[in-house]
Write a protein that holds these residues in place. Structure first.
Motif, mmCIF file in Angstrom:
data_model
loop_
_atom_site.group_PDB
_atom_site.id
_atom_site.type_symbol
_atom_site.label_atom_id
_atom_site.label_comp_id
_atom_site.label_asym_id
_atom_site.label_seq_id
_atom_site.Cartn_x
_atom_site.Cartn_y
_atom_site.Cartn_z
ATOM 1 N N ALA A 213 0.821 -1.206 0.000
ATOM 2 C CA ALA A 213 0.000 0.000 0.000
ATOM 3 C C ALA A 213 0.860 1.264 0.000
ATOM 4 C CB ALA A 213 -0.932 0.006 1.212
ATOM 5 N N LEU A 214 2.040 1.203 0.635
ATOM 6 C CA LEU A 214 2.927 2.369 0.662
ATOM 7 C C LEU A 214 3.344 2.768 -0.744
ATOM 8 C CD1 LEU A 214 4.649 4.401 2.285
ATOM 9 C CD2 LEU A 214 6.449 2.666 2.359
ATOM 10 N N VAL A 215 3.638 1.784 -1.583
ATOM 11 C CA VAL A 215 4.008 2.070 -2.975
ATOM 12 C C VAL A 215 2.830 2.702 -3.711
ATOM 13 C CG1 VAL A 215 4.735 1.055 -5.177
ATOM 14 C CG2 VAL A 215 5.695 0.208 -3.018
ATOM 15 N N PHE A 216 1.644 2.128 -3.533
ATOM 16 C CA PHE A 216 0.458 2.673 -4.200
ATOM 17 C C PHE A 216 0.226 4.133 -3.814
ATOM 18 C CE2 PHE A 216 -3.957 3.924 -3.759
ATOM 19 C CZ PHE A 216 -4.415 3.776 -5.067
ATOM 20 N N TRP A 217 0.211 4.423 -2.509
ATOM 21 C CA TRP A 217 -0.130 5.765 -2.055
ATOM 22 C C TRP A 217 0.939 6.791 -2.408
ATOM 23 C CZ3 TRP A 217 -4.825 6.923 -1.423
ATOM 24 C CH2 TRP A 217 -5.745 6.012 -0.885
ATOM 25 N N THR A 218 2.194 6.358 -2.528
ATOM 26 C CA THR A 218 3.235 7.294 -2.952
ATOM 27 C C THR A 218 2.948 7.804 -4.363
ATOM 28 O OG1 THR A 218 4.907 6.226 -1.561
ATOM 29 C CG2 THR A 218 5.704 7.571 -3.383
ATOM 30 N N LEU A 219 2.515 6.915 -5.252
ATOM 31 C CA LEU A 219 2.153 7.329 -6.605
ATOM 32 C C LEU A 219 0.856 8.121 -6.612
ATOM 33 C CD1 LEU A 219 4.359 5.175 -7.223
ATOM 34 C CD2 LEU A 219 2.998 4.526 -9.218
ATOM 35 N N PHE B 50 -5.049 -6.056 -4.139
ATOM 36 C CA PHE B 50 -3.890 -5.196 -3.907
ATOM 37 C C PHE B 50 -2.912 -5.265 -5.079
ATOM 38 C CE2 PHE B 50 -3.349 -3.510 0.539
ATOM 39 C CZ PHE B 50 -4.689 -3.589 0.862
ATOM 40 N N ALA B 51 -2.609 -6.471 -5.540
ATOM 41 C CA ALA B 51 -1.685 -6.634 -6.668
ATOM 42 C C ALA B 51 -2.239 -5.964 -7.921
ATOM 43 C CB ALA B 51 -1.419 -8.115 -6.917
ATOM 44 N N SER B 52 -3.531 -6.147 -8.166
ATOM 45 C CA SER B 52 -4.157 -5.551 -9.345
ATOM 46 C C SER B 52 -4.108 -4.031 -9.294
ATOM 47 C CB SER B 52 -5.618 -6.021 -9.453
ATOM 48 O OG SER B 52 -5.692 -7.425 -9.592
ATOM 49 N N SER B 53 -4.285 -3.464 -8.100
ATOM 50 C CA SER B 53 -4.257 -2.005 -7.974
ATOM 51 C C SER B 53 -2.876 -1.451 -8.304
ATOM 52 C CB SER B 53 -4.668 -1.593 -6.559
ATOM 53 O OG SER B 53 -3.656 -1.900 -5.615
ATOM 54 N N LEU B 54 -1.821 -2.166 -7.930
ATOM 55 C CA LEU B 54 -0.467 -1.706 -8.229
ATOM 56 C C LEU B 54 -0.176 -1.758 -9.718
ATOM 57 C CD1 LEU B 54 1.361 -3.347 -5.208
ATOM 58 C CD2 LEU B 54 1.266 -0.900 -5.693
ATOM 59 N N PHE B 55 -0.652 -2.800 -10.395
ATOM 60 C CA PHE B 55 -0.516 -2.859 -11.848
ATOM 61 C C PHE B 55 -1.272 -1.706 -12.505
ATOM 62 C CE2 PHE B 55 0.282 -7.530 -11.183
ATOM 63 C CZ PHE B 55 1.600 -7.502 -11.619
ATOM 64 N N CYS B 56 -2.445 -1.422 -11.993
ATOM 65 C CA CYS B 56 -3.316 -0.419 -12.598
ATOM 66 C C CYS B 56 -2.738 0.993 -12.447
ATOM 67 C CB CYS B 56 -4.701 -0.502 -11.960
ATOM 68 S SG CYS B 56 -6.029 0.043 -13.045
ATOM 69 N N ILE B 57 -2.281 1.332 -11.251
ATOM 70 C CA ILE B 57 -1.738 2.676 -11.072
ATOM 71 C C ILE B 57 -0.386 2.814 -11.772
ATOM 72 C CG2 ILE B 57 -0.455 2.329 -8.899
ATOM 73 C CD1 ILE B 57 -1.642 5.075 -8.015
ATOM 74 N N ALA C 148 3.587 8.083 2.768
ATOM 75 C CA ALA C 148 3.600 8.135 1.302
ATOM 76 C C ALA C 148 3.514 9.570 0.804
ATOM 77 C CB ALA C 148 2.447 7.309 0.738
ATOM 78 N N SER C 149 2.782 10.425 1.524
ATOM 79 C CA SER C 149 2.662 11.824 1.117
ATOM 80 C C SER C 149 4.015 12.523 1.166
ATOM 81 C CB SER C 149 1.655 12.542 2.026
ATOM 82 O OG SER C 149 1.472 13.882 1.617
ATOM 83 N N VAL C 150 4.797 12.255 2.197
ATOM 84 C CA VAL C 150 6.144 12.834 2.275
ATOM 85 C C VAL C 150 7.011 12.316 1.133
ATOM 86 C CG1 VAL C 150 8.244 12.971 3.651
ATOM 87 C CG2 VAL C 150 6.015 13.171 4.759
ATOM 88 N N LEU C 151 6.928 11.012 0.871
ATOM 89 C CA LEU C 151 7.699 10.438 -0.235
ATOM 90 C C LEU C 151 7.270 11.043 -1.572
ATOM 91 C CD1 LEU C 151 7.759 6.667 0.832
ATOM 92 C CD2 LEU C 151 9.577 8.373 1.089
ATOM 93 N N SER C 152 5.973 11.316 -1.717
ATOM 94 C CA SER C 152 5.483 11.960 -2.937
ATOM 95 C C SER C 152 6.065 13.358 -3.090
ATOM 96 C CB SER C 152 3.952 12.034 -2.924
ATOM 97 O OG SER C 152 3.375 10.748 -2.966
ATOM 98 N N LEU D 213 8.374 5.452 -12.076
ATOM 99 C CA LEU D 213 7.287 5.180 -11.138
ATOM 100 C C LEU D 213 6.393 4.055 -11.645
ATOM 101 C CD1 LEU D 213 6.291 8.865 -10.247
ATOM 102 C CD2 LEU D 213 7.538 7.258 -8.796
ATOM 103 N N GLY D 214 6.061 4.099 -12.926
ATOM 104 C CA GLY D 214 5.170 3.090 -13.485
ATOM 105 C C GLY D 214 5.754 1.684 -13.421
ATOM 106 N N TRP D 215 7.007 1.548 -13.848
ATOM 107 C CA TRP D 215 7.627 0.222 -13.829
ATOM 108 C C TRP D 215 7.899 -0.244 -12.404
ATOM 109 C CZ3 TRP D 215 6.805 -2.509 -17.784
ATOM 110 C CH2 TRP D 215 6.832 -1.972 -19.075
#
Length: 465
Positions: A258-264, A329-336, A406-410, A439-441
């Motif tokens: 989730a940390l990866v998702f929210w950073t993006l 969760f996995a699908s959401s990371l592929f999607c974003i 994640a907001s700080v990382l963003s 970011l995408g890859w």
């Protein structure tokens, strides 16, 4: 309650970077850092909100007090000064940061652990929250075109007033269920209430001080986030019985994804907002599109997609499909990740002036919104499924703390993007393309790791109640 409670936050979330750069004279780097800290405090304080609501003030009391603080904060912001910015944000963030956990706890407590309606309830709740975002983004965009910031911040208070009214009208219905505060005597109850109020008063000047030292604050949030993760890991190692320990382990593993998702995702009000402002052709069919209105793409997908997703998942599960938390969760990371990768493609087809066609940012936001639907409401709902009763408040807050980190990382990632001031889209496009590709890859790689870990995660979660 959720619709109107969200409105004020939507206004600040979508406007802060533009307000700071266009009206107060902040540089883009300063505005991105400020936005990163804004998100960090808003989401990071959710952890403390779960503790403060469950043990000191009650969830419904803290929710109302948080709304009142947001009203005062927006009124101070309407004064349009740098000093007012810091004090207004301190008031607003104290309120919004603490009370979001409260409304999620009030909702999850309405269901028993094995009640399958919980996921649908949170999807509907999430749709309501995004309807509040739609109203806030639309109003913010309208006032942004003329830069009428005083009227904009006063408009933001209307939702808070309505949310307070609804809460008071449904006061008994929203009573806490099985929280530590309910198990103390009358004298201890009064003492805890006074202590909780004192904490609210003290937090405002502390946050105001930290906002003026945004670089230090960002590092501080990262350290606190890491410490909380280690603390939860330690609690998990010592916890018994074993089946609850396994569920808590799954929670920690999913939190990393989730940390990866929210950073993006949190790039939207920062680097992605500035990319949209300067590098996207926003004159569409004779209409000048405000940057805030573009964020309503996300809102519309959530509002209409949330209920449809709830119904669709239920039907598929009834037919034997295994659609569970690890897969979502996995699908959401592929999607974003795909949502990031379409932007370099759009840059590739940009005109001679470097301006990117409007359709590419639309496609990106649609993909990001679908990803959000797959992970965010399900993440809230899974707390009641994976967390032991005595740790629900802390683990709900910890889950929201992930978004704050994640907001700080963003903010750091946005700082790596090109500076638009004094430049042109043709010159900044290569830098944007490079960052969006990385970011995408990176997100796709994280999704692949979660797919590989899916059998283990399913085994850990299958012991759930």
């Amino acid at each position: 309650m959720q619709i109107f409670a969200t409105l004020g936050f939507a206004v600040l979330y979508s406007t802060l970077v533009l307000y700071a750069t266009k009206r107060l004279g902040f540089s883009e780097a300063q505005a991105n850092t400020m936005m990163g800290v804004f998100g960090a405090f808003n989401y990071g304080l959710h952890l403390f909100g779960g503790y403060l609501g469950g043990r000191y003030l009650s969830n419904r009391n803290l929710f109302v007090l948080g709304m009142i603080l947001q009203i005062i904060g927006c009124w101070i912001l309407s004064g349009q000064s740098a000093e007012g910015l810091y004090w207004g944000l301190a008031m607003f963030l104290t309120g919004s940061g603490l009370n979001v956990t409260c409304i999620n706890m009030m909702l999850t407590q309405r269901f028993t652990p094995d009640d399958n309606r919980r996921e649908s309830a949170f999807l509907w709740n999430y749709a309501g929250m995004n309807l509040g975002f739609f109203i806030g983004f639309t109003g913010a965009g309208y006032f942004q075109i003329g830069e009428h910031y005083q009227a904009l911040f006063l408009f933001a208070t209307l939702g808070n007033i309505v949310a307070i009214t609804i809460t008071l009208l449904r006061w008994r219905m929203l009573a806490d269920i099985n929280t530590p505060l309910l198990h103390v005597n009358r004298s201890q109850f009064r003492q805890r209430m006074l202590a909780g109020l004192a904490i609210l008063v003290i937090l405002v000047p502390i946050i105001r001080l930290l906002l003026t030292h945004a670089d230090f604050t960002g590092s501080f949030v990262l350290v606190v986030g890491a410490a909380i993760f280690l603390l939860l890991a330690f609690i998990t190692l010592r916890h018994r019985p074993r089946d609850e320990q396994r569920r808590m382990t799954a929670y920690l593993m999913l939190a990393v994804g989730a940390l990866v998702f929210w950073t993006l995702y949190q790039l939207a009000p920062m680097g992605l907002m500035l990319f949209t402002e300067y590098n996207i052709m926003r004159h569409v069919y004779g209409i000048q599109i405000s940057p805030q209105w573009i964020q309503n793409i996300n809102t519309l997908v959530i509002v209409f997609g949330g209920p449809l997703l709830a119904v669709g998942f239920r039907n598929l599960r009834e037919r034997g499909w295994r659609i569970d938390i690890p897969l979502q969760f996995a699908s959401s990371l592929f999607c974003i990740g795909l949502g990031m990768l379409v932007l370099p493609l759009g840059i590739m087809f940009a005109g001679a002036d470097g301006m990117v066609a409007f359709k590419w940012i639309v496609i990106s936001y649609i993909l990001q919104s679908i990803a959000e639907l797959l992970i965010s409401p399900v993440g809230y709902a899974m707390i009641g499924k994976l967390a032991p009763a005595r740790y629900q408040g802390v683990m709900m807050g910890g889950w929201m703390m992930v978004t704050g980190v994640a907001s700080v990382l963003s903010g750091y990632v946005s700082g790596m993007m090109p500076e638009n001031s004094g430049s042109s889209p043709a010159l900044t496009n290569p830098g944007y393309s490079h960052i969006f590709s990385l970011l995408g890859w990176g997100s796709a790689a994280t999704g692949l790791i979660l797919l590989m870990l899916m059998p283990l995660l399913r085994k850990l979660i299958s012991t759930s109640r």
